[in-house]
Design an enzyme around this catalytic site. Structure first.
Site, PDB file in Angstrom:
ATOM      1  CB  ALA A 301     -27.049 -39.550 -60.992  1.00  0.00           C
ATOM      2  CD  GLU A 305     -22.897 -34.712 -56.303  1.00  0.00           C
ATOM      3  OE1 GLU A 305     -22.101 -35.107 -57.187  1.00  0.00           O
ATOM      4  OE2 GLU A 305     -23.994 -35.246 -56.095  1.00  0.00           O
ATOM      5  CG  ASP A 347       0.388   7.544 -64.712  1.00  0.00           C
ATOM      6  OD1 ASP A 347       1.043   6.786 -63.980  1.00  0.00           O
ATOM      7  OD2 ASP A 347      -0.266   8.501 -64.281  1.00  0.00           O
TER       8      ASP A 347
END
Length: 401
Positions: A301, A305, A347
């Site tokens: 519990a 999951e 650049d």
């Protein structure tokens, strides 16, 4: 693959090139002219990477426990999530892999070589050391080579980041250093660009007196004949590819966070479940089996999951959305990195930068100083460094305004 190839003797432009039999022998000896690290990821590797994530290990453990307890419906539900996640990951990575392979096939260079005294058009993977390449404008050079005749301008921005084409002149037979230019093509990097004399055209602003040509660069002007000196991993771009293939994939922030969450929740669930078992068994006097079952139920519990499923589905949706913008992601976790980027520093030629600069040399009217390996700065360069620092501070002040 063989060891680093030995230098080849210079070949005159009038040479008939390699024979078909000799080319086949060298191809078998050196291997195909392919860059390392280009093998696609196997299905087993993809499934293994998914299952070794702590989040999915938690799903597998939870499903196994439910199956052992006889709750088949819950076990099938959890284990089904695992297969759904594996399926999503496989579909996404296979889709991207097919697209990348198609692009690689389209961009794979084909080479015009001289063999048995005749020009032949072959696949770039079949080029071997000693082949004579016939290069024209627009050709992508298939291997590191030495220019024997002709005049070329080559775009080497892939290696140097410099967008201006470099002029290539063949070294005359017997000139100092000419015999070693092609021989060292596999071990030396691309030549440094340097300005041509004033008055030249824009295309000639960068010139190179060397005759070295590098794989994956593009001929922008001219016609020439060159002898292949290195192929595959022995080329300059091959060494770059090998370094990239050896780079370990870093754990993303989402993966690291999910792993910490699983560890903390797992430790908390284990402590609470153990306490539940001991209280039921020792305090309430219930049977050991019933106490274990209640402890396992409490642990199940606590463990969330659904988290790994939700994370995978959201990342898959992100990959699908950016694919509509013609952006391919090889791995689903890359979607997280793309979403986290706020500033991308490049650049003028689009080369990714590391946000670091280093002084290569200091020059005054009377002396030159190279900082590399030096332990201290000579006194005559102190004023130069001080004025340079003041100039940088002034620039930052103007930029801040």
């Amino acid at each position: 693959m063989s060891a680093d190839p030995t230098p080849l003797p210079r070949t005159t432009p009038s040479h008939a090139g390699l024979s078909t039999a000799e080319a086949a022998r060298r191809l078998a000896q050196d291997g195909p002219n392919l860059l390392p690290g280009s093998a696609p990821k196997t299905t087993f590797a993809i499934v293994r990477d998914v299952l070794t994530e702590p989040m999915f290990l938690m799903l597998l453990a939870a499903g196994g426990i439910y199956l052992a307890l006889g709750d088949r419906a819950e076990a099938i539900f959890l284990l089904g999530f695992v297969f759904v996640v594996i399926g999503i990951t496989l579909v996404q990575e296979r889709k991207t892999q097919r697209a990348l392979e198609s692009l690689r096939d389209l961009s794979a260079p084909r080479a015009l070589v001289i063999r048995d005294g005749e020009e032949q058009r072959i696949a770039g993977r079949d080029v071997v050391r000693g082949d004579l390449l016939v290069l024209h404008e627009g050709d992508r050079i298939a291997a590191d080579a030495q220019l024997l005749e002709g005049l070329l301008e080559v775009d080497e921005s892939l290696l140097t980041g410099e967008a201006v084409p470099v002029a290539k002149l063949p070294s005359a037979q017997g000139e100092p250093g000419s015999a070693s230019v092609g021989a060292t093509a596999a071990s030396a990097g691309p030549p440094q660009a340097r300005p041509a004399p004033l008055g030249g055209s824009a295309a000639h602003e960068v010139a190179s007196v060397g005759a070295s040509l590098f794989a994956s660069t593009v001929v922008t002007r001219g016609v020439g004949v060159a002898q292949v000196q290195a192929t595959a991993a022995h080329t300059a771009v091959g060494r770059i590819s090998a370094d990239l293939a050896a780079t370990a994939e870093a754990v993303s922030a989402l993966q690291e966070g999910s792993r910490k969450l699983v560890r903390r929740l797992g430790a908390g669930a284990l402590v609470l479940a153990s306490a539940q078992v001991l209280l039921n068994w020792l305090w309430n006097g219930r049977p050991v089996l019933d106490s274990l079952l209640s402890g396992i139920a409490l642990a199940m519990a606590i463990l969330p999951e659904e988290i790994p499923v939700i994370l995978t589905v959201f990342l898959a949706l992100g990959a699908w959305r950016i694919s509509q913008k013609k952006v391919l992601t090889r791995r689903i976790t890359a979607v997280e990195a793309l979403g986290a980027i706020t500033v991308l520093a490049v650049d003028k030629t689009g080369t990714l930068t590391a946000n670091r600069m280093a002084v290569a040399a200091l020059q005054t009217a009377d002396a030159q100083f190279v900082p590399q390996g030096a332990s201290e700065l000579p006194e005559e360069f102190h004023h130069l460094v001080e004025f340079a620092m003041l100039a940088v501070l002034f620039f930052l002040f103007l930029f801040a305004m």
